[in-house]
Design a protein around this motif. Structure first.
Motif, PDB file in Angstrom:
ATOM      1  N   ARG A   1       0.758  -1.268   0.000  1.00 38.00           N
ATOM      2  CA  ARG A   1      -0.095  -0.049   0.169  1.00 38.00           C
ATOM      3  C   ARG A   1       0.736   1.261  -0.155  1.00 38.00           C
ATOM      4  NH1 ARG A   1      -5.245   1.494   1.089  1.00 38.00           N
ATOM      5  NH2 ARG A   1      -5.614   3.397   2.160  1.00 38.00           N
TER       6      ARG A   1
ATOM      7  N   GLU B   1       0.970   5.591   0.362  1.00 39.94           N
ATOM      8  CA  GLU B   1       0.143   6.545   0.712  1.00 39.94           C
ATOM      9  C   GLU B   1       0.885   7.893   0.980  1.00 39.94           C
ATOM     10  OE1 GLU B   1      -1.266   5.544   4.975  1.00 39.94           O
ATOM     11  OE2 GLU B   1      -2.579   4.003   3.985  1.00 39.94           O
TER      12      GLU B   1
ATOM     13  N   ARG C   1       0.412  11.465   2.800  1.00 38.70           N
ATOM     14  CA  ARG C   1      -0.277  12.005   3.760  1.00 38.70           C
ATOM     15  C   ARG C   1      -0.369  13.412   3.956  1.00 38.70           C
ATOM     16  NH1 ARG C   1      -2.868   8.767   7.832  1.00 38.70           N
ATOM     17  NH2 ARG C   1      -2.342   6.585   7.344  1.00 38.70           N
TER      18      ARG C   1
ATOM     19  N   ARG D   1      -3.816  13.489   7.303  1.00 38.17           N
ATOM     20  CA  ARG D   1      -4.885  13.089   6.693  1.00 38.17           C
ATOM     21  C   ARG D   1      -4.340  12.520   5.188  1.00 38.17           C
ATOM     22  NH1 ARG D   1      -8.376  15.943   2.664  1.00 38.17           N
ATOM     23  NH2 ARG D   1      -7.013  17.702   3.097  1.00 38.17           N
ATOM     24  N   VAL D   2      -4.923  11.432   4.934  1.00 31.46           N
ATOM     25  CA  VAL D   2      -4.502  10.621   3.675  1.00 31.46           C
ATOM     26  C   VAL D   2      -4.796  11.580   2.262  1.00 31.46           C
ATOM     27  CG1 VAL D   2      -4.737   8.665   2.144  1.00 31.46           C
ATOM     28  CG2 VAL D   2      -4.736   8.516   4.700  1.00 31.46           C
TER      29      VAL D   2
ATOM     30  N   SER E   1      -3.704   7.428  -1.790  1.00 24.87           N
ATOM     31  CA  SER E   1      -3.506   5.749  -1.421  1.00 24.87           C
ATOM     32  C   SER E   1      -3.768   5.128  -2.641  1.00 24.87           C
ATOM     33  CB  SER E   1      -4.321   5.512  -0.223  1.00 24.87           C
ATOM     34  OG  SER E   1      -5.556   5.448  -0.524  1.00 24.87           O
TER      35      SER E   1
ATOM     36  N   ASP F   1      -3.485   0.769  -3.654  1.00 27.53           N
ATOM     37  CA  ASP F   1      -3.270  -0.660  -3.427  1.00 27.53           C
ATOM     38  C   ASP F   1      -3.703  -1.393  -4.523  1.00 27.53           C
ATOM     39  OD1 ASP F   1      -6.056  -0.687  -2.920  1.00 27.53           O
ATOM     40  OD2 ASP F   1      -5.707  -1.075  -0.913  1.00 27.53           O
TER      41      ASP F   1
END
Length: 307
Positions: A139, A141, A143, A149-150, A153, A155
């Motif tokens: 995964r 990401e 932020r 806060r994402v 992202s 996957d």
């Protein structure tokens, strides 16, 4: 033992000895002494050269009590200033730069960061090369700096964009190979919103309806073949001060004949027709017919036959 032998023995012991004792010198003399002095002198010269080289190395490498050269040993770890090169693997727990300067990792080929588990297996990899930046992990990401806060992202199953606004500045726009699900599509202020399918159809579906709103501009729907507005359970409501249907065929009406003919240019002496009746063919085609005292749609049915 006889008396004579005793006398002779006692006489020999009483006589004084005339022989002198021999003395042997103690020490190193001759060529051995010269060789020893040479080796001692050579050892002294070697010690002086070694001491001078040690002092020179300490001076050049800038050895101090805190460290060596740009390397300083502090209570929190090792501090390295300036450009440094590592020829062998470097094992550290944390690397960070000074508060007022960036951290630069430079390589002639690429920079690769690997993450492994307790068994030594590779679990994540980030490679910065000359052509691309590749990340291999379960995964990925991105932020925000404040709040964590994402923002992005990705996957194997989905890609999530958590930013407040997604802006695509390319001239060709955004291209999606499959369906797009979104609750709202809006253009920037003072810009037009255009949804276009050059070679296929454009389909917008929603379980509770599709709303298209142009608050301060025009709404235009253009297609090459057919435009379908379909409501399975409700109605299609057009609410406007003026509804115009352009390029509709216009039929002609003659009071002396019940048959209709195709549209033709009116004669100069005939009055100009300004009121028309909107007619619908059985196949759904719309056309205009000159308005009369009664309905004139049947008189222009030839348009329906030739459609």
């Amino acid at each position: 033992m006889t008396r004579e032998q005793y006398i002779l023995a006692t006489q020999q012991n009483s006589l004084p000895r005339t022989e002198h004792p021999q003395f042997y010198p103690v020490g190193i003399y001759g060529w051995r002494k010269r060789c020893l002095y040479f080796f001692v002198l050579l050892l002294l010269v070697t010690m002086i050269v070694n001491l001078a080289m040690t002092i020179w190395i300490l001076k050049v490498m800038n050895f101090t009590v805190d460290g060596m050269g740009n390397l300083r040993v502090t209570k929190k770890g090792i501090r390295l200033e300036g450009i440094s090169e590592f020829l062998l693997p470097l094992y550290v727990k944390e690397i960070h730069s000074r508060k007022d300067s960036p951290l630069v990792l430079q390589s002639d080929r690429n920079v690769t960061v690997n993450a492994r588990n307790h068994m030594g297996q590779l679990t994540g990899q980030l490679t910065v090369g000359a052509d691309a930046v590749e990340a291999q992990c379960k995964r990925f990401e991105v932020r925000a700096s404040e709040g964590g806060r994402v923002l992005f992202s990705a996957d194997e199953d989905e890609i999530v964009i958590g930013a407040d606004r997604l802006k695509v500045t390319g001239t060709e726009g955004a291209v999606f190979g499959h369906s797009v699900e979104t609750p709202h599509i809006r253009a920037e202020p003072s810009q037009d919103l255009k949804l276009e399918s050059p070679t296929r159809s454009l389909v917008m579906e929603a379980p509770r309806g599709v709303q298209v709103n142009a608050a301060a501009g025009d709404l235009k729907a253009t297609c090459r073949k057919e435009l379908h507005l379909q409501s399975t359970e409700g109605e299609i409501f057009l609410n406007a001060d003026t509804i115009r249907l352009g390029n509709l065929p216009v039929g002609s009406f003659s009071s002396s004949s019940s048959s209709s003919s195709s549209s033709s240019s009116p004669s100069p002496s005939a009055p100009r027709q300004t009121i028309y009746e909107l007619c619908v063919c059985p196949n759904g085609k719309l056309y205009l017919s000159p308005a009369g005292a009664g309905s004139t749609c049947q008189s222009s049915s030839n348009i329906c036959l030739w459609s």
